[in-house]
Write a protein that holds these residues in place. Structure first.
Motif, mmCIF file in Angstrom:
data_model
loop_
_atom_site.group_PDB
_atom_site.id
_atom_site.type_symbol
_atom_site.label_atom_id
_atom_site.label_comp_id
_atom_site.label_asym_id
_atom_site.label_seq_id
_atom_site.Cartn_x
_atom_site.Cartn_y
_atom_site.Cartn_z
ATOM 1 N N UNK A 113 3.411 14.331 4.563
ATOM 2 C CA UNK A 113 4.668 14.612 3.877
ATOM 3 C C UNK A 113 4.470 15.497 2.648
ATOM 4 N N UNK A 114 3.286 15.447 2.032
ATOM 5 C CA UNK A 114 3.067 16.206 0.798
ATOM 6 C C UNK A 114 2.898 17.697 1.053
ATOM 7 N N UNK A 115 2.231 18.049 2.128
ATOM 8 C CA UNK A 115 1.943 19.465 2.376
ATOM 9 C C UNK A 115 3.205 20.333 2.465
ATOM 10 N N UNK A 116 4.214 19.960 3.247
ATOM 11 C CA UNK A 116 5.418 20.803 3.277
ATOM 12 C C UNK A 116 6.130 20.882 1.929
ATOM 13 N N UNK A 117 6.053 19.782 1.160
ATOM 14 C CA UNK A 117 6.767 19.751 -0.120
ATOM 15 C C UNK A 117 6.218 20.778 -1.103
ATOM 16 N N UNK A 118 4.945 21.160 -0.956
ATOM 17 C CA UNK A 118 4.348 22.159 -1.845
ATOM 18 C C UNK A 118 5.157 23.455 -1.816
ATOM 19 N N UNK A 119 5.658 23.808 -0.666
ATOM 20 C CA UNK A 119 6.369 25.066 -0.496
ATOM 21 C C UNK A 119 7.886 24.896 -0.497
ATOM 22 N N UNK A 120 8.360 23.779 0.077
ATOM 23 C CA UNK A 120 9.807 23.596 0.245
ATOM 24 C C UNK A 120 10.498 23.277 -1.077
ATOM 25 N N UNK A 121 9.924 22.384 -1.881
ATOM 26 C CA UNK A 121 10.608 21.949 -3.099
ATOM 27 C C UNK A 121 10.732 23.039 -4.169
ATOM 28 N N UNK A 122 9.705 23.852 -4.437
ATOM 29 C CA UNK A 122 9.928 24.967 -5.381
ATOM 30 C C UNK A 122 11.020 25.919 -4.894
ATOM 31 N N UNK A 123 11.085 26.149 -3.578
ATOM 32 C CA UNK A 123 12.140 27.001 -3.020
ATOM 33 C C UNK A 123 13.510 26.365 -3.239
ATOM 34 N N UNK A 124 13.615 25.054 -3.030
ATOM 35 C CA UNK A 124 14.885 24.363 -3.257
ATOM 36 C C UNK A 124 15.278 24.391 -4.733
ATOM 37 N N UNK A 125 14.294 24.226 -5.624
ATOM 38 C CA UNK A 125 14.578 24.263 -7.059
ATOM 39 C C UNK A 125 15.156 25.609 -7.461
ATOM 40 N N UNK A 126 14.592 26.675 -6.903
ATOM 41 C CA UNK A 126 15.113 28.015 -7.186
ATOM 42 C C UNK A 126 16.507 28.192 -6.587
ATOM 43 N N UNK A 127 16.704 27.664 -5.397
ATOM 44 C CA UNK A 127 18.001 27.759 -4.733
ATOM 45 C C UNK A 127 19.077 27.014 -5.511
ATOM 46 N N UNK A 128 18.704 25.866 -6.095
ATOM 47 C CA UNK A 128 19.658 25.061 -6.862
ATOM 48 C C UNK A 128 19.837 25.570 -8.291
ATOM 49 N N UNK A 129 19.033 26.544 -8.696
ATOM 50 C CA UNK A 129 19.140 27.095 -10.045
ATOM 51 C C UNK A 129 18.707 26.134 -11.136
ATOM 52 N N UNK A 130 17.714 25.301 -10.860
ATOM 53 C CA UNK A 130 17.243 24.329 -11.852
ATOM 54 C C UNK A 130 16.472 25.032 -12.966
ATOM 55 N N UNK A 131 16.560 24.493 -14.171
ATOM 56 C CA UNK A 131 15.795 25.042 -15.286
ATOM 57 C C UNK A 131 14.308 24.771 -15.062
ATOM 58 N N UNK A 132 13.422 25.497 -15.748
ATOM 59 C CA UNK A 132 11.987 25.266 -15.563
ATOM 60 C C UNK A 132 11.566 23.830 -15.853
ATOM 61 N N UNK A 133 12.121 23.236 -16.927
ATOM 62 C CA UNK A 133 11.733 21.871 -17.283
ATOM 63 C C UNK A 133 12.200 20.872 -16.237
ATOM 64 N N UNK A 134 13.445 21.017 -15.769
ATOM 65 C CA UNK A 134 13.971 20.110 -14.749
ATOM 66 C C UNK A 134 13.200 20.296 -13.446
ATOM 67 N N UNK A 135 12.883 21.548 -13.122
ATOM 68 C CA UNK A 135 12.092 21.814 -11.919
ATOM 69 C C UNK A 135 10.749 21.104 -11.991
ATOM 70 N N UNK A 136 10.060 21.249 -13.129
ATOM 71 C CA UNK A 136 8.763 20.606 -13.292
ATOM 72 C C UNK A 136 8.852 19.097 -13.217
ATOM 73 N N UNK A 137 9.858 18.518 -13.878
ATOM 74 C CA UNK A 137 10.013 17.066 -13.862
ATOM 75 C C UNK A 137 10.341 16.568 -12.461
ATOM 76 N N UNK A 138 11.129 17.352 -11.720
ATOM 77 C CA UNK A 138 11.475 16.979 -10.347
ATOM 78 C C UNK A 138 10.239 17.014 -9.448
ATOM 79 N N UNK A 139 9.462 18.095 -9.547
ATOM 80 C CA UNK A 139 8.255 18.208 -8.733
ATOM 81 C C UNK A 139 7.257 17.106 -9.078
#
Length: 375
Positions: free
Chosen positions: A188-214
């Motif tokens: 489950x971790x391997x796909x998340x490496x690529x999928x979640x940063x893409x989703x964060x960018x798609x959702x327009x999350x701030x850098x801090x929120x993106x980091x905390x989410x990841x």
């Protein structure tokens, strides 16, 4: 002595005998050689792909991907040759993970995480409590063994394989259950490496929120680092602090599980009441090593010159990364498709459902606790 205890004693004796076998040394040599190959790919693939259409992919892939992939490939090769099981005594996942975690403590300078400690700790406590409770409940509804429930809940709620190892020691889980849980974590971790940063960018999350989410919902520290690196420098820093804060909570969860299994699950109503010292016997001692390494590193860096601090950081991170590379190689070598088949669909369903809950809850908490946060 109970039948279970006798079986445990026999397994310990058999394992001790394997440690004196030449096959163990060959197994260790396979792990080290495969780890060296993974390190070589990590350092050189970005250069090899620099002027190609795959340059971004080469920069994004981190050492966990190479280590696990090579471990799986060598696993398949050894299995086809019929020698994998003979060499398995040298695949020391627990040792390498614990070593890597202790060294990791030396990279956690207490003063660096001071500003983010408050929201990171609150997020960690709420996230671990919510996800652990859901996973434990759902696994119980599907009738999973209590020990496997503890491993799955710890892995998805805290920090993947290392949390599963701590939980395994606390509840005395079988090695097969730990290997199975580790396989699910990687799956489950391997796909998340690529999928979640893409989703964060798609959702327009701030850098801090993106980091905390990841940092809050990806299960392994290495995968968090890889995903954070893809998202950017600020997300990487916040993700690291959040994940390390959750790592520090492993000890509290381990103590809780130790107490629950020693005094509740395993207690014989007709037998002697478990003693408090049982908590210490089961407590994962490497957690203390992690804390000690962090304190020692902090004290040293406060007195060291900039040049020595930089050299110290380079050496420690190099040792940490190589220990974790060997651990991930060992995970790939220990992975068995037969274990997944034997366990059936229920643990996979539990882990998948818990992962979705983890992703949603982590996003909600990060959006609230790290709104407006800047480095």
């Amino acid at each position: 002595m109970s039948a279970d205890a006798s079986a445990d004693d026999r397994s310990v004796v058999e394992y001790g005998e394997r440690l004196h076998s030449p096959a163990v040394l060959v197994g260790l040599a396979v792990v080290v050689a495969t780890g060296a190959a993974a390190r070589l790919l990590t350092e050189n693939v970005p250069t090899w792909l620099a002027d190609t259409a795959l340059a971004d992919v080469g920069d994004a892939i981190e050492y966990p991907v190479y280590a696990i992939a090579l471990g799986l490939l060598v696993n398949a090769l050894l299995s086809s040759l019929g020698v994998r099981d003979r060499l398995a005594g040298g695949f020391r996942t627990e040792f390498f993970i614990k070593t890597g975690l202790v060294v990791l403590g030396a990279t956690v300078v207490l003063s660096v995480i001071a500003r983010a400690a408050g929201p990171a700790t609150l997020q960690g406590l709420l996230l671990i409590t919510g996800v652990f409770a859901f996973t434990w409940w759902f696994a119980g509804r599907l009738g999973l063994d209590d020990r496997l429930r503890a491993l799955l809940a710890s892995a998805v709620a805290i920090c993947g394989v290392s949390a599963a190892i701590a939980a395994a020691g606390a509840v005395r889980a079988r090695k097969e259950q730990l290997a199975y849980t580790a396989s699910l974590v990687i799956l489950f971790a391997l796909p998340s490496i690529f999928v979640l940063p893409w989703l964060a960018d798609l959702l327009g999350l701030s850098p801090a929120v993106t980091g905390a989410w990841l940092g809050g919902n990806i299960d392994t520290t290495a995968a968090v680092t890889a995903a954070g690196a893809i998202a950017g420098e600020e997300p990487l820093q916040i993700a690291s602090v959040v994940k390390l804060t959750q790592n520090a909570l492993i000890g509290f969860v381990a103590v809780g599980l130790t107490a629950w299994f020693a005094f509740k699950v395993e207690r014989d109503p007709q037998g002697e009441r478990p003693r408090a010292i049982e908590l210490w016997h089961r407590f994962p001692k490497f957690v203390l090593g992690f804390i000690a390494a962090s304190v020692i590193a902090t004290l040293y860096l406060e007195q060291a010159s900039a040049a020595r601090a930089e050299a110290f950081d380079t050496v420690v991170k190099g040792l940490r990364d190589y220990a974790l590379i060997l651990a991930f190689v060992s995970i790939g070598l220990e992975f068995k498709v037969s274990s997944l088949k034997e366990a059936g669909w229920r643990p996979i369903g539990v882990f998948a459902a818990a992962t979705l809950v983890n992703i949603g809850l982590a996003l909600a908490l990060a959006s609230v606790l790290f709104a407006g946060f800047t480095i």
